[in-house]
Enzyme design. Structure first.
Site: not given
Ligand code: EPZ
Length: 421
Positions: A22-23, A118, A123, A309, A401
């Site tokens: 998916k990712n 969420c 996020r 995850d 999902r």
């Molecule tokens: C991706 O989410 C994945 N989703 C998530 O998987 C996964 O948990 C996450 O990466 C971490 O590995 C997809 O790939 C679709 P991040 P993403 O940006 O991109 C903060 C699943 O179950 N942050 O690496 O949203 C954020 O809040 C999902 O498949 C900011 O502060 O994760 C988090 O605390 C759940 N500002 C941390 O960074 C931003 O602009 C890491 O988030 C972006 C992120």
């Protein structure tokens, strides 16, 4: 709303094929907006987030022809492209924000809904907006929408992410493909879905993209992309989830369709808990042990550390361990939604800030449970599989999902699971 009825305890035995990732699929599907000619993506998982992403792409004016039988899709740009990603679709799937970079880079404007937060955390998307701004994007935020535009084109430059972010790295890579000149991105997320699949996909389409450091990527902008066909990798988290299922049920499982080298950290942790693991080119053979050893301290980190995850799934395993374990969740601020539900099954877990202290030796007793987010829900399924008696898991649309046909896959492995619509 659908629910699962699971009668435990069961052992997980046999062979399972991992679905497409998916990712990895989501950023690659977002990248199809950059193409003028038809592009084919294969091995897409049949899960709701992919449906949503394809609906979003079709709502922008692309022709989306899906072949459900073999999980492939052909996407063709039509004449009139709209550049609005609507709230109704983005609110159900945050990855809709990945359309922002490609739309601005290729069509010079975009109106995308701010993704909803969420359960696992606020996020925010500040890293996404900042990196695109540094590439030349201008934007304002009104009524929950990002109104972005550029005058002529994005311009390549050198940017270092303040913090590692999967989504922001993906958005920046997609935008840089059509930025003028060279872009260097530093402190990138290096999950295999990015460093292997998204990179290989864009390379095949003719983008001069190259990793010049562990977390540093260099991209030269192009004018157009070649029409290609690409098959996405197996799902790393689905694979990890089935490994945990075998480890916690004294199971004996052959997991096919995923390169075990990409989950070395997780497999080493499972060996530490007593599982016997043999790896082959595209297959893992895992045998769960009768006695599960605890892990004194486990913390989630960016790749190639232990992935957030899989945190909920490992917590369920460690409830069965011989001693106390501590898990520290360092990526998201609220990713312990599964704890209250595991306690309804008999788990003894104490939360202290971002740490969970898990007393082992839990005998799960079946109960009625509530899913909250994708990975927490699958942790409840794992617990219900080993629990004595019947468990009902509500709101399994969270599971749909990101896990393709999970009840069919589990039933084939000997699990007594039924979907009740
Ligand atoms: C991706 O989410 C994945 N989703 C998530 O998987 C996964 O948990 C996450 O990466 C971490 O590995 C997809 O790939 C679709 P991040 P993403 O940006 O991109 C903060 C699943 O179950 N942050 O690496 O949203 C954020 O809040 C999902 O498949 C900011 O502060 O994760 C988090 O605390 C759940 N500002 C941390 O960074 C931003 O602009 C890491 O988030 C972006 C992120």
């Amino acid at each position: 709303m659908d629910k699962f009825l699971i009668k435990g305890p069961c052992k997980v035995k046999g062979q399972v094929n991992i679905s497409g990732s998916k990712n990895a699929s989501l950023p690659i599907l977002a990248a199809t907006l950059l193409f003028d000619k038809t592009v084919e993506i294969k091995n897409l998982p049949r899960v709701r987030d992919i449906d949503t992403m394809l609906e979003l792409i079709s709502s922008l004016g692309f022709l989306v022809r899906r072949n459900y039988k073999n999980g492939s899709v052909k996407i063709t740009r039509l004449k009139k492209i709209k550049t609005i990603a609507s709230y109704s679709l983005v609110k159900t799937m945050r990855a809709g924000i990945l359309l922002l970079g490609p739309l601005v880079a290729k069509y010079k404007k975009a109106k995308t809904s701010l993704p909803g937060g969420c359960l696992i955390g606020a996020r925010p998307i500040n890293y996404h907006l900042n990196v695109l701004k540094k590439l030349g994007m201008q934007y304002s935020i009104k009524k929950g929408y990002i109104n972005a535009y550029i005058k002529t084109s994005l311009v390549g430059t050198t940017i270092k992410f303040p913090k590692i972010s999967v989504g922001a790295t993906e958005n920046a890579i997609l935008a840089s493909c059509f930025a003028k000149g060279k872009t260097i991105l530093k402190n990138c997320a290096i999950e295999p879905e990015i460093k292997k699949d998204l990179t290989n996909f864009l390379l095949k389409a003719g983008v001069p993209i190259k990793w010049i450091g562990k977390r540093t990527i260099q991209i030269y902008g192009v004018k157009k992309l070649k029409s290609i066909s690409y098959s996405v990798m197996g799902d790393r988290i689905e694979c990890g989830t089935f490994c945990v299922a075998a480890a916690m049920t004294e199971g004996n499982l052959r997991i096919k369709g995923f390169n075990p080298k990409l989950i070395k950290t997780e497999l080493n942790l499972l060996k530490k808990t007593g599982a016997k693991i043999k790896i082959y080119k595209n297959e893992i053979h895992i045998i769960g042990s009768k006695k599960i050893k605890n892990i004194k301290f486990l913390q989630t980190k960016e790749y190639d550390g232990f992935p957030t995850d899989l945190q909920a799934q490992f917590m369920t395993l460690l409830c069965k361990a011989e001693g106390r374990s501590v898990i520290s969740e360092n990526i998201f601020e609220n990713r312990f939604m599964h704890v209250a539900e595991l306690k309804r099954l008999g788990a003894k877990i104490l939360i202290k800030k971002n740490k969970a202290i898990i007393e082992g030796k839990t005998k799960f007793e079946g109960a009625e449970l509530m899913s909250s987010d994708l990975r927490a829900s699958v942790a409840l399924v794992l617990a219900a599989i080993v629990a004595n008696g019947i468990s009902i898991i509500n709101r399994i649309y969270h599971l749909d999902r990101g896990y393709e046909n999970i009840e069919k896959k589990l039933s084939k492995l000997g699990v007594n699971i039924k979907r009740i619509s």
